[in-house]
Design an enzyme around this catalytic site. Sequence first.
Site, mmCIF file in Angstrom:
data_model
loop_
_atom_site.group_PDB
_atom_site.id
_atom_site.type_symbol
_atom_site.label_atom_id
_atom_site.label_comp_id
_atom_site.label_asym_id
_atom_site.label_seq_id
_atom_site.Cartn_x
_atom_site.Cartn_y
_atom_site.Cartn_z
ATOM 1 N N SER A 137 4.032 2.278 8.460
ATOM 2 C CA SER A 137 3.835 1.261 7.437
ATOM 3 C C SER A 137 5.114 1.077 6.661
ATOM 4 O O SER A 137 5.765 2.044 6.282
ATOM 5 C CB SER A 137 2.714 1.657 6.498
ATOM 6 O OG SER A 137 1.499 1.287 7.057
ATOM 7 N N HIS B 1 0.828 -1.219 0.000
ATOM 8 C CA HIS B 1 0.000 0.000 0.000
ATOM 9 C C HIS B 1 0.860 1.266 0.000
ATOM 10 O O HIS B 1 0.358 2.341 -0.298
ATOM 11 C CB HIS B 1 -1.056 -0.018 1.115
ATOM 12 C CG HIS B 1 -0.585 0.337 2.497
ATOM 13 N ND1 HIS B 1 -0.270 -0.608 3.453
ATOM 14 C CD2 HIS B 1 -0.410 1.529 3.102
ATOM 15 C CE1 HIS B 1 0.079 0.002 4.576
ATOM 16 N NE2 HIS B 1 0.014 1.307 4.400
ATOM 17 N N ASP C 54 1.259 -7.694 2.519
ATOM 18 C CA ASP C 54 1.331 -6.264 2.159
ATOM 19 C C ASP C 54 2.793 -5.809 1.961
ATOM 20 O O ASP C 54 3.328 -5.086 2.786
ATOM 21 C CB ASP C 54 0.647 -5.455 3.262
ATOM 22 C CG ASP C 54 0.343 -4.024 2.839
ATOM 23 O OD1 ASP C 54 0.896 -3.567 1.816
ATOM 24 O OD2 ASP C 54 -0.445 -3.350 3.544
#
Length: 710
Positions: A642, A83, A219
């Site tokens: 992230s 992402h 991810d």
Amino acid sequence: MKFLRLLLVLVTFPIFAQQGGMWIPSMLKGMNESEMQSLGMKMTAEDIYDVNKSSLKDAIVHFDGGCTAEVISPKGLLLTNHHCGYGEIQSHSTVEHDYLQDGFWAKDMASELPNPGMVVTFIVSIHDVTNTVLEGVASLNTEADKQKRIQENINRVQTTFPKETWQENKIKTFYEGNQYILFVTETYKDIRLVGAPPSSIGKFGSDTDNWVWPRHTGDFSMFRIYAGKDNKPAEYSKDNVPYTPKHFLPVSLDGISEGDFTMVFGFPGRTQEYLPSFAVEQIVNTLNPAKIEIRDNALKVQDGFMRKDQAIKIQYASKYASVANYWKKWIGESQGLKKSNAIQLKKDFEAEFQKRIAQKGKSAEYGNILADFEKNYKAINEYTLARDYFIEVVLRNTELLSVGFKLYQLEQVYKTKGEQAFDDRKTNTINSLQGFYKDFNVNVDEKVFEKLITLYGQKSPLIPEEFKTMNYEKTTADIYKSSKLTSYEGVKSLFKGDAAANFKALNKDKGYVLVKKLAENYFNNIAPTYDRINLEIGALQRNYMKAQLDLFPDGRFFPDANSTLRITYGQVKGYSPNDAVYYQPVTHLEGVMEKYIPGDYEFDVPSKLLDLIKNKDYGQYAENGKMPVCFIATNHTTGGNSGSPAIDAHGNLIGLNFDRVWEGTMSDIHYDPEICRNIMVDIRYVLFVIDKYADASHLIDEMKLVHPKK
Ligand code: ARG
Ligand code: ASP
């Protein structure tokens, strides 16, 4: 270890979490280092951060200013989230080569894809410059003068602090203005896409599973840093060479078990852990509900269209995901704050705070802080709410209004800076709208507009009278029938000829006229008061922080996140979200199969992965015949973390951070070690996908695989 924990519990006030915190990597010596070692870490503070020789921090980068990434090979190979690389993966995709859908794997370095404009930043060294930044500030009288002087000092130190020519100095404030720290940084500008799994792995579970445990998302995506022949930052050139890092993270094949030490190294964006109870009450009772309601309405409209029309689905997928991300987070945050009794805990702490002020004879310095907070939060309430309505309705969620606002800013440039400045900016603004209109659907936006303008008119404080009584349906229809802002061609047609002609045409456009009224109302009737009170709240917050550090010398205070490099640490651990429910800390590919819905846009599984699962073809990456996918731990993370590496006791890579659990999303305001968990992809799943799914074992060969437990 038990003993040390007990000791900490005894000497600190219960409000202070015994875990959590985002610490400055150059200041770990002492409390953090011994706490980390007591949790199982086998390294020293110098192994993590050292100015004189290479250390872990040399493998960590700020990824294009938002996420985090880490270097995992001697050839500058970077790992981050899917992402986080999404925009780049999308930008290289076409109908023939849809890398979002199918994934992308460069077969060799020559096939890696450049991303103009994209950068990664290393932290070279960290310096406390508080005294210099605060020079001459104490004697000034008003808050505005103080801030002005601080800014002047910052500018001076940033230009004069010693650094190499290719480096930069950046000063940031910590503890709400009680500490200033300078970072010497190095920014690399040639970053190429190396690989990404298909979205059905990298985004498996999509919005339904977002912010949720148990999770089964792979991810991750991979990039590479390129440098000039001297290994220094250089603009993109095909002659650039793979960057040789000062340090890269070895990758552990031994996996994790409950109780293992883990730390997460990265760039957390923003937390607000030291707000007074009045502020948290405002968030829970007023601001979050309003923002959630606005987004709820916008998302429902978009979802309705997306489900019926594949083209709209593609146009709105990324926008929808980003609006939904914080919509969902705020819902979880409010629930968590209520369930963990955060407001009452803050009130208890404030009572103790007030008691200590009296005990220590500090009433003159700190006695009025809480009362002043209360007064100011009351006074700002309407203004903050009106501001949030303006941001969410006009700037964020109604596309015609957000375009209109850009044009309004253009008109302001013309009025305040003249025709030349306007001409300079006009082309950029108009060009930037081309990409925007590619993903714009007028029917979707008209419905969103009608819903949101109704909410705005009926619920926002401090809006012009006419908006409260207007016929929303008719206004919407009128605007979308005639406004030129509904298409790119329309906008361009308004900007033919000279500035005077442009703004004459623009000010006849019904859509523009409405945006302008709302913008002027915001700048005249909301922003000035908001800014004034907010400045006072900032000054109070600074004094409140100082008072807490002063009155609770045994407290465990870490500075709020501010997009600078931090360490957070904890242990792999499950949690109990509800009575009788306990969540294990590790998920496996079996769970992917449980969630599998053939053809579904969130829960489809690529056929090659189905085959690998069927044959249990997991290579060296499985544990007892099962392939781990994700795991959770007590690391205190937030947005910006992230892509951060999860690192074991010895400094090896064991996972990749990408999210938090639903019940703990309130950790930005109130960290509760009982239920706050960060979510990571197990690095063995990443390796398995690269090796077995993508047949890209040449990337594995670049890495240094280790067995720390054997
Ligand atoms: N919630 C995570 C974070 O805040 C992941 C967001 C991306 N994933 C998604 N399904 N939208 O960024
Ligand atoms: N998903 C977040 C990010 O993109 C991380 C978090 O908020 O926990 O940085």
